[in-house]
Design an enzyme around this catalytic site. Sequence first.
Site, PDB file in Angstrom:
ATOM      1  N   TYR B 150     105.207  30.456  47.285  1.00  0.00           N
ATOM      2  CA  TYR B 150     105.824  30.146  45.989  1.00  0.00           C
ATOM      3  C   TYR B 150     104.884  29.283  45.139  1.00  0.00           C
ATOM      4  CZ  TYR B 150     109.145  27.947  42.725  1.00  0.00           C
ATOM      5  OH  TYR B 150     109.779  27.488  41.603  1.00  0.00           O
ATOM      6  N   LYS B 154     103.024  30.274  41.593  1.00  0.00           N
ATOM      7  CA  LYS B 154     103.152  29.460  40.383  1.00  0.00           C
ATOM      8  C   LYS B 154     101.770  29.011  39.902  1.00  0.00           C
ATOM      9  CE  LYS B 154     107.616  29.279  39.473  1.00  0.00           C
ATOM     10  NZ  LYS B 154     108.116  29.919  38.233  1.00  0.00           N
TER      11      LYS B 154
END
Lengths: 327, 327
Positions: B150, B154
């Site tokens: 994750y 990002k």
Amino acid sequence: MHILILGAAGMLGRKLAERLARDVTLGGRTVDRLTLVDVVKPTVPAGFAGLCECLAVDLASEGAASGLATRRPELIFHLAAIVSGEAEADLEIGYRVNLDGTRALLDAIRIEGGSGWRPRVVFSSSNAVYGGTVPDVIDDTFVVTPQTSYGTQKAMGEQLLADYSRRGILDGIGLRLPTICVRPGKPNRAASSFFSGIIREPLAGQEAILPVADTLRHWFTSPRSAIGFLIHAATLDLARLGDRPNLNMPGLSATVAEQIEALRRVAGDKAVALIRSEPDPAVERIVSGWARAFDPARARALGFTAETRFDDIIRAHVEDELGGTIA
Amino acid sequence: MHILILGAAGMLGRKLAERLARDVTLGGRTVDRLTLVDVVKPTVPAGFAGLCECLAVDLASEGAASGLATRRPELIFHLAAIVSGEAEADLEIGYRVNLDGTRALLDAIRIEGGSGWRPRVVFSSSNAVYGGTVPDVIDDTFVVTPQTSYGTQKAMGEQLLADYSRRGILDGIGLRLPTICVRPGKPNRAASSFFSGIIREPLAGQEAILPVADTLRHWFTSPRSAIGFLIHAATLDLARLGDRPNLNMPGLSATVAEQIEALRRVAGDKAVALIRSEPDPAVERIVSGWARAFDPARARALGFTAETRFDDIIRAHVEDELGGTIA
């Protein structure tokens, strides 16, 4: 040992294959198989006695990466890239090759792997991942904020490499190479091409264009040292990288004026007289956002080494490319 | 003014749409059109008097992003993401939504734009871009080395946003949001979900599970502050960002024990007694690699503000979600 080189027709890829052929072994093991890949078909390195397959492959094209992964090389050097000038001029081709190509490779390893195959991937990144407002000397914990699409694509490739390594899909190490100088051969479309041109062309008795002010400071290493980095990364204990597999490589910080004075010491005034200043705002804009010097403490502690005097960088070129003599 | 919200059915997306509907104007201009997009169809915010189109769209699917770009919204909030726990459990869906979805959006803007349309894109990034060996307090120039997929996705989205902004394709600003606490509603698959659960559930008279040691320190802000960041980013003079459009947001550093003591001050011992410790190694592993505190000097100088006491974060939840009363 089976080694795959992506970007094997490029300058570093060719030199790396030649070095592997010459060394015969890597980390105490015989290199008995090479798979050499590029968008143009690479050539078999002179004297290589093992099995050598040379393939013209576009890594980002459908199925290309998985075709390579099925060969299950134990070691992969991923050197394939669109250079900075071209990636800046053409957004689509830069992202396709530098990002999608890298991702295709890593995903092909993910899908093919898992039953005892977890290759080491040595990824050539670049000091171009740094840019903009940077300190005079960048340390190993400074934020990566590229100011070119090439640097952005390399930074994204590094992140992918780190994540896939963390997940145990592959054993990755990313090397942020300094600008390679003196690059042999012809100028290329890298915005950094002139850094080599102003040394290489005069040493060959030819005129060279300097598109920036001679006060510009930059970070360099020789092709010989860069190959040394790749070989060292191939055998290093990767547990020593901890949670950061991407490393600033050692290099040498010099201004263009210092490059020119080193040229004068090695090859005399007549070589320096062949450099002609012709400012190019597009090149100025790209390179002015680049890093000027590093303190690559982690890489040094891990045993990576490079030249410390620009004269030695020039002499390496004279020895390795010009048979020891200057025109 | 036409505003597109991606991830409009999520917690922040819903609150943002409600805030825009309530405020009527943004930066002195009337918000007369909203396009609300998520994988499930969002709902029209109560009281909104303008044109509101609610669409169920998978941003990463073929043609989806370009369909949205043809509507030419002046402002885009890109909040759509697969959360950390799910992106860690499923590599493919995480990269597809968090990386490919973001890239599809940016590329759709690139292809549609160029004739007078250059939207502002406010991108919700996360403090999860940091991880591994980090200092106790992370400053604005510290290197980004995520330790989850994750966080990696990002970080890659941030790099794309910065490059496309630098090229003038869009006006981007990325906000690295602290962990949002107290999240209203049910637990989600974010590894950080328990940070809210241990406050939210006891306030509602329900048991909560604490999967980590109470010495764990983390970085928080309230949903109210997070919406404030998004609104501020939508009207800020982006020239002030210089060459770094991705910013660490302000927040509050607290240990789990400090969270619990704040809960005790606000809601008493009976609330605290509802927290049950049940260590979860998978959650421990993910969150232990996260940042503990920041010095977000750039964001503060740019006018972003947040709570400074955890009691205020709890009170914001009681006011905004529980009508001011505790079970």
